[in-house]
Scaffold this motif. Sequence first.
Motif, PDB file in Angstrom:
ATOM      1  N   ILE A  90       2.030  32.775  -4.404  1.00 27.50           N
ATOM      2  CA  ILE A  90       1.835  33.260  -5.775  1.00 27.50           C
ATOM      3  C   ILE A  90       1.842  34.787  -5.784  1.00 27.50           C
ATOM      4  CG2 ILE A  90       0.238  33.337  -7.738  1.00 27.50           C
ATOM      5  CD1 ILE A  90      -0.725  30.507  -6.779  1.00 27.50           C
ATOM      6  N   TYR A  91       1.147  35.393  -4.842  1.00 25.57           N
ATOM      7  CA  TYR A  91       1.081  36.849  -4.760  1.00 25.57           C
ATOM      8  C   TYR A  91       2.464  37.450  -4.489  1.00 25.57           C
ATOM      9  CZ  TYR A  91      -0.389  41.532  -3.437  1.00 25.57           C
ATOM     10  OH  TYR A  91      -0.526  42.883  -3.356  1.00 25.57           O
ATOM     11  N   ARG A  92       3.195  36.881  -3.539  1.00 28.14           N
ATOM     12  CA  ARG A  92       4.544  37.382  -3.215  1.00 28.14           C
ATOM     13  C   ARG A  92       5.475  37.265  -4.418  1.00 28.14           C
ATOM     14  NH1 ARG A  92       6.691  33.961   0.696  1.00 28.14           N
ATOM     15  NH2 ARG A  92       8.561  35.220   0.654  1.00 28.14           N
ATOM     16  N   ALA A  93       5.383  36.148  -5.127  1.00 34.05           N
ATOM     17  CA  ALA A  93       6.220  35.942  -6.311  1.00 34.05           C
ATOM     18  C   ALA A  93       5.884  36.975  -7.384  1.00 34.05           C
ATOM     19  CB  ALA A  93       6.025  34.532  -6.842  1.00 34.05           C
ATOM     20  N   CYS A  94       4.611  37.200  -7.582  1.00 32.92           N
ATOM     21  CA  CYS A  94       4.162  38.170  -8.572  1.00 32.92           C
ATOM     22  C   CYS A  94       4.645  39.571  -8.215  1.00 32.92           C
ATOM     23  CB  CYS A  94       2.646  38.119  -8.683  1.00 32.92           C
ATOM     24  SG  CYS A  94       1.977  39.169  -9.971  1.00 32.92           S
ATOM     25  N   LYS A  95       4.483  39.965  -6.964  1.00 27.53           N
ATOM     26  CA  LYS A  95       4.928  41.285  -6.507  1.00 27.53           C
ATOM     27  C   LYS A  95       6.439  41.461  -6.656  1.00 27.53           C
ATOM     28  CE  LYS A  95       2.940  44.145  -4.304  1.00 27.53           C
ATOM     29  NZ  LYS A  95       2.427  45.457  -4.667  1.00 27.53           N
ATOM     30  N   ALA A  96       7.194  40.371  -6.497  1.00 21.03           N
ATOM     31  CA  ALA A  96       8.652  40.442  -6.611  1.00 21.03           C
ATOM     32  C   ALA A  96       9.108  40.595  -8.059  1.00 21.03           C
ATOM     33  CB  ALA A  96       9.286  39.194  -5.996  1.00 21.03           C
ATOM     34  N   GLY A  97       8.225  40.252  -9.004  1.00 20.28           N
ATOM     35  CA  GLY A  97       8.579  40.415 -10.413  1.00 20.28           C
ATOM     36  C   GLY A  97       8.723  39.132 -11.199  1.00 20.28           C
ATOM     37  N   VAL A  98       8.300  38.013 -10.618  1.00 21.76           N
ATOM     38  CA  VAL A  98       8.370  36.740 -11.335  1.00 21.76           C
ATOM     39  C   VAL A  98       7.517  36.829 -12.602  1.00 21.76           C
ATOM     40  CG1 VAL A  98       7.609  34.333 -11.183  1.00 21.76           C
ATOM     41  CG2 VAL A  98       8.916  35.330  -9.338  1.00 21.76           C
ATOM     42  N   ASP A  99       7.985  36.224 -13.674  1.00 24.15           N
ATOM     43  CA  ASP A  99       7.283  36.263 -14.951  1.00 24.15           C
ATOM     44  C   ASP A  99       6.354  35.072 -15.160  1.00 24.15           C
ATOM     45  OD1 ASP A  99       8.717  38.628 -16.272  1.00 24.15           O
ATOM     46  OD2 ASP A  99      10.359  37.370 -15.556  1.00 24.15           O
ATOM     47  N   GLY A 100       6.565  34.000 -14.386  1.00 24.22           N
ATOM     48  CA  GLY A 100       5.725  32.823 -14.505  1.00 24.22           C
ATOM     49  C   GLY A 100       5.756  31.999 -13.239  1.00 24.22           C
ATOM     50  N   TYR A 101       4.690  31.229 -13.033  1.00 26.37           N
ATOM     51  CA  TYR A 101       4.559  30.403 -11.825  1.00 26.37           C
ATOM     52  C   TYR A 101       3.813  29.139 -12.236  1.00 26.37           C
ATOM     53  CZ  TYR A 101       3.827  29.609  -6.774  1.00 26.37           C
ATOM     54  OH  TYR A 101       3.835  29.117  -5.485  1.00 26.37           O
ATOM     55  N   LEU A 102       4.499  28.006 -12.197  1.00 25.97           N
ATOM     56  CA  LEU A 102       3.923  26.728 -12.608  1.00 25.97           C
ATOM     57  C   LEU A 102       4.053  25.689 -11.513  1.00 25.97           C
ATOM     58  CD1 LEU A 102       5.452  26.378 -16.180  1.00 25.97           C
ATOM     59  CD2 LEU A 102       3.065  26.851 -15.624  1.00 25.97           C
ATOM     60  N   MET A 103       3.132  24.754 -11.522  1.00 19.19           N
ATOM     61  CA  MET A 103       3.195  23.635 -10.597  1.00 19.19           C
ATOM     62  C   MET A 103       4.084  22.533 -11.182  1.00 19.19           C
ATOM     63  SD  MET A 103       1.452  25.003  -8.304  1.00 19.19           S
ATOM     64  CE  MET A 103       1.703  23.645  -7.188  1.00 19.19           C
ATOM     65  N   GLN A 126       0.016  29.794 -13.156  1.00 18.76           N
ATOM     66  CA  GLN A 126      -0.884  28.656 -13.195  1.00 18.76           C
ATOM     67  C   GLN A 126      -1.121  28.114 -11.792  1.00 18.76           C
ATOM     68  OE1 GLN A 126       0.721  24.987 -14.533  1.00 18.76           O
ATOM     69  NE2 GLN A 126      -1.170  24.316 -15.460  1.00 18.76           N
ATOM     70  N   PRO A 127      -2.147  28.588 -11.108  1.00 16.19           N
ATOM     71  CA  PRO A 127      -2.459  28.022  -9.792  1.00 16.19           C
ATOM     72  C   PRO A 127      -3.028  26.624  -9.941  1.00 16.19           C
ATOM     73  CG  PRO A 127      -4.089  29.644 -10.413  1.00 16.19           C
ATOM     74  CD  PRO A 127      -3.044  29.657 -11.486  1.00 16.19           C
ATOM     75  N   LYS A 128      -2.697  25.750  -9.021  1.00 14.49           N
ATOM     76  CA  LYS A 128      -3.086  24.349  -9.104  1.00 14.49           C
ATOM     77  C   LYS A 128      -4.594  24.140  -9.059  1.00 14.49           C
ATOM     78  CE  LYS A 128      -1.908  19.882  -7.094  1.00 14.49           C
ATOM     79  NZ  LYS A 128      -1.114  19.214  -6.092  1.00 14.49           N
ATOM     80  N   GLU A 129      -5.291  24.938  -8.277  1.00 15.26           N
ATOM     81  CA  GLU A 129      -6.701  24.648  -8.025  1.00 15.26           C
ATOM     82  C   GLU A 129      -7.583  24.683  -9.270  1.00 15.26           C
ATOM     83  OE1 GLU A 129      -5.922  28.964  -6.873  1.00 15.26           O
ATOM     84  OE2 GLU A 129      -5.060  27.046  -6.290  1.00 15.26           O
ATOM     85  N   ASN A 130      -7.262  25.484 -10.264  1.00 20.00           N
ATOM     86  CA  ASN A 130      -8.138  25.501 -11.433  1.00 20.00           C
ATOM     87  C   ASN A 130      -7.418  25.292 -12.756  1.00 20.00           C
ATOM     88  OD1 ASN A 130      -6.936  27.953 -11.906  1.00 20.00           O
ATOM     89  ND2 ASN A 130      -8.712  29.170 -11.355  1.00 20.00           N
TER      90      ASN A 130
END
Length: 140
Positions: A90-103, A126-130
């Motif tokens: 999630i962190y790597r994706a965010c740093k690369a410039g991703v606009d969203g992250y879903l499970m 949206q991290p899965k854990e919460n």
Amino acid sequence: MYKVVIADDRQLIRAGLHMLLDSCGLYIVAGEASDGNEAVSQSLALVPDLLLTDLKMPGQCIIEGVRILKERLPNIKIIILTAFDESEDIYRACKAGVDGYLMKDTSPETILSTIQEVMKGTSMFQPKENKLYWTRENLL
């Protein structure tokens, strides 16, 4: 109407996402890709508004692909839809410039609402854990 490229190494996932996007009438699926190389080349060729992509596929690392796409197509929105929720991913994706992250176990309604928010300029993670949404500012 927004132009979309869907990238996933599983044809069934691509077909399902295609049907989901077709169902709401706001998106045109301009292309599909089955690996990271195709995701980048399709996006560069078709210049979509949105790349909806899996995180881990054969070929080029999609995180590196995100960096390339954000440099060459600064207006593209990129959402990762994946089964992997490790904080490093999630962190790597965010740093690369991703606009969203879903499970991938996210409901179709939530996928569509997330896409709509991302297209408006809101980052959605949206991290899965919460199951709570984080913004890019919360992650960096």
